[in-house]
Write a protein that holds these residues in place. Structure first.
Motif, PDB file in Angstrom:
ATOM      1  N   LEU A 102      13.334   9.843  -1.923  1.00 52.45           N
ATOM      2  CA  LEU A 102      12.422   8.980  -1.162  1.00 52.45           C
ATOM      3  C   LEU A 102      11.239   9.792  -0.645  1.00 52.45           C
ATOM      4  N   ARG A 103      10.060   9.202  -0.704  1.00 49.26           N
ATOM      5  CA  ARG A 103       8.854   9.840  -0.172  1.00 49.26           C
ATOM      6  C   ARG A 103       8.025   8.788   0.564  1.00 49.26           C
ATOM      7  N   ILE A 104       7.273   9.222   1.537  1.00 45.24           N
ATOM      8  CA  ILE A 104       6.438   8.327   2.329  1.00 45.24           C
ATOM      9  C   ILE A 104       5.014   8.313   1.786  1.00 45.24           C
ATOM     10  N   VAL A 105       4.435   7.126   1.700  1.00 46.24           N
ATOM     11  CA  VAL A 105       3.006   6.984   1.395  1.00 46.24           C
ATOM     12  C   VAL A 105       2.222   7.055   2.694  1.00 46.24           C
ATOM     13  N   GLY A 106       2.599   6.235   3.701  1.00 46.57           N
ATOM     14  CA  GLY A 106       1.907   6.306   4.978  1.00 46.57           C
ATOM     15  C   GLY A 106       2.389   5.250   5.952  1.00 46.57           C
ATOM     16  N   HIS A 107       2.099   5.533   7.223  1.00 47.03           N
ATOM     17  CA  HIS A 107       2.348   4.543   8.266  1.00 47.03           C
ATOM     18  C   HIS A 107       1.395   3.360   8.082  1.00 47.03           C
ATOM     19  N   VAL A 108       1.879   2.165   8.399  1.00 46.07           N
ATOM     20  CA  VAL A 108       0.988   1.012   8.492  1.00 46.07           C
ATOM     21  C   VAL A 108       1.063   0.503   9.937  1.00 46.07           C
ATOM     22  N   MET A 109       0.898  -0.795  10.166  1.00 48.02           N
ATOM     23  CA  MET A 109       0.940  -1.275  11.546  1.00 48.02           C
ATOM     24  C   MET A 109       2.374  -1.224  12.080  1.00 48.02           C
ATOM     25  N   PRO A 110       2.531  -1.021  13.398  1.00 49.53           N
ATOM     26  CA  PRO A 110       3.882  -1.024  13.956  1.00 49.53           C
ATOM     27  C   PRO A 110       4.485  -2.420  13.924  1.00 49.53           C
ATOM     28  N   ALA A 279      -5.793  -7.401   7.179  1.00 45.14           N
ATOM     29  CA  ALA A 279      -5.703  -8.230   8.384  1.00 45.14           C
ATOM     30  C   ALA A 279      -6.034  -9.689   8.085  1.00 45.14           C
ATOM     31  N   GLN A 280      -6.876  -9.930   7.092  1.00 42.82           N
ATOM     32  CA  GLN A 280      -7.170 -11.310   6.701  1.00 42.82           C
ATOM     33  C   GLN A 280      -5.943 -11.951   6.066  1.00 42.82           C
ATOM     34  N   THR A 281      -5.154 -11.148   5.347  1.00 42.76           N
ATOM     35  CA  THR A 281      -3.912 -11.650   4.747  1.00 42.76           C
ATOM     36  C   THR A 281      -2.814 -11.788   5.785  1.00 42.76           C
ATOM     37  N   PRO A 284      -1.412  -9.235  11.975  1.00 37.23           N
ATOM     38  CA  PRO A 284      -0.933  -8.039  12.678  1.00 37.23           C
ATOM     39  C   PRO A 284      -1.500  -6.728  12.150  1.00 37.23           C
ATOM     40  N   PHE A 285      -2.097  -6.742  10.954  1.00 34.24           N
ATOM     41  CA  PHE A 285      -2.756  -5.534  10.462  1.00 34.24           C
ATOM     42  C   PHE A 285      -3.994  -5.185  11.292  1.00 34.24           C
ATOM     43  N   ASN A 286      -4.393  -6.040  12.203  1.00 33.27           N
ATOM     44  CA  ASN A 286      -5.454  -5.656  13.139  1.00 33.27           C
ATOM     45  C   ASN A 286      -5.025  -4.463  13.985  1.00 33.27           C
ATOM     46  N   ALA A 287      -3.701  -4.258  14.132  1.00 34.19           N
ATOM     47  CA  ALA A 287      -3.188  -3.122  14.895  1.00 34.19           C
ATOM     48  C   ALA A 287      -3.063  -1.862  14.044  1.00 34.19           C
ATOM     49  N   PHE A 288      -3.386  -1.959  12.764  1.00 37.14           N
ATOM     50  CA  PHE A 288      -3.306  -0.812  11.860  1.00 37.14           C
ATOM     51  C   PHE A 288      -4.472   0.133  12.110  1.00 37.14           C
ATOM     52  N   ASP A 289      -4.172   1.429  12.270  1.00 40.73           N
ATOM     53  CA  ASP A 289      -5.203   2.455  12.430  1.00 40.73           C
ATOM     54  C   ASP A 289      -5.082   3.422  11.254  1.00 40.73           C
ATOM     55  N   PRO A 290      -6.025   3.391  10.313  1.00 37.46           N
ATOM     56  CA  PRO A 290      -5.923   4.262   9.143  1.00 37.46           C
ATOM     57  C   PRO A 290      -5.755   5.738   9.497  1.00 37.46           C
ATOM     58  N   ALA A 291      -6.318   6.151  10.631  1.00 33.23           N
ATOM     59  CA  ALA A 291      -6.214   7.553  11.029  1.00 33.23           C
ATOM     60  C   ALA A 291      -4.783   7.956  11.369  1.00 33.23           C
TER      61      ALA A 291
END
Length: 318
Positions: A102-110, A279-281, A284-291
């Motif tokens: 298993l490997r991680i791509v990245g965090h998304v929204m909590p 976020a349009q889809t 809750p992705f409005n809480a996503f911070d790419p950083a």
């Protein structure tokens, strides 16, 4: 047997799709109405807009499809970080099944979660659930029981203090609530099934948890990556009657070590660049911070393709 057959269908579909496009990938999710189905759909849409031919492949729950991703049966998946870490090490309900690839791509929204009850009920706190018929079991979604344990523990209770209503999954739990078999159900804020339940019963109330150091320590005894998040009332937050805090934990897009570096690089870039589209889809992705995509993942490892992108984006920390 049902899952094995579904896995075979997924694998066949991916092989067929791969012949048409080298960039065709699958994203494993849980069933429609669930938070991971919503997350996977948003990520797939963003990937397709970026030129990646991505399709979602639903299964009942992450404890079924995480090992499938780990074995190379499908390229990506959406799940919570704690469960991926358990699967990686073969702990808890993955005991006896270590998944080192298993490997991680990245965090998304909590994921921000709550126990929902009818808005017209007398239940205003988790303590008020004592002695009431409540969803339990979760035979197809093992991750839910320790989360319920964490919430109940903040009120000095355990699942034994309720009358158990056996359900297989969070979607099944919401259905039991809608049918009147249980006074509440556990689900993620913003999920489609919460909206369905809100409309079906004429309004929901999300039971908050007070943000204290004691409560934080209590939830982490049951769910080590848990934290608190604040929710505001609004059209995208059914059940939130006033500004309140709720149980939350990180969500990730994950993959397996055998997926080629360029494919993971392109998927990571698509997610990083697509907050507005996702976020349009799924709002809750409005809480996503790419950083934050390269934030701490505990015992897991990032895929080299994701690391390459994060270094280029300037957010990688050794």
């Amino acid at each position: 047997m049902k899952y094995v057959l579904a896995s075979a269908v997924i694998a066949a579909a991916l092989v067929t799709g791969g012949q048409a496009s080298a960039q065709a990938v699958g994203i494993a999710t849980s069933n429609p109405g669930s938070i991971f189905h919503n997350i996977g759909t948003a990520v797939a849409n963003a990937a397709n807009q970026a030129g990646i031919n991505a399709t979602i492949q639903p299964a009942t729950s992450p404890n079924q499809y995480i090992p499938f991703v780990a074995s190379g049966g499908i390229e990506f998946g959406a799940a919570n970080l704690q469960e991926v870490n358990y699967a990686l090490e073969g702990k808890e309900w993955f005991t006896g099944s270590v998944n080192p690839d298993l490997r991680i791509v990245g965090h998304v929204m909590p994921l921000v979660e709550a126990i929902f009850v009818r808005a017209d009920s007398d239940i205003r706190s988790i303590e008020d659930l004592r002695g009431q018929p409540m969803v339990d079991g979760y035979t197809a979604q093992n991750t839910i029981l320790p989360q319920l344990d964490a919430m109940y523990a903040t009120a000095g209770m355990t699942r034994a203090d309720m009358q158990p209503v056996q359900v297989p999954s969070v979607v099944g739990g919401a259905d039991a609530f809608i049918a009147g078999d249980a006074v509440g159900f556990i689900f993620a804020h913003g999920a489609g099934k919460v909206r369905e339940a809100d409309a079906a019963v004429g309004g929901l109330r999300a039971l908050p948890i007070e943000e204290t150091e004691e409560n934080l320590a209590t939830i982490r005894e049951h769910w080590p990556v848990g934290f608190f998040a604040t929710m505001e009332p609004g059209p995208n937050a059914p059940g939130v009657e006033e500004t309140s805090t709720y149980f939350a934990y990180p969500q990730v897009i994950f993959t397996h070590a055998g997926v080629d570096e360029e494919t993971v690089y392109q998927m990571t870039k698509a997610i990083y660049d697509s907050k507005e589209a996702m976020a349009q889809t799924f709002p809750p992705f409005n809480a996503f911070d790419p950083a934050d995509m390269a934030s701490d993942i505990g015992v897991s490892e990032f895929h080299p393709g994701a690391i390459r992108f994060y270094k280029e984006a300037g957010i990688w920390q050794e």
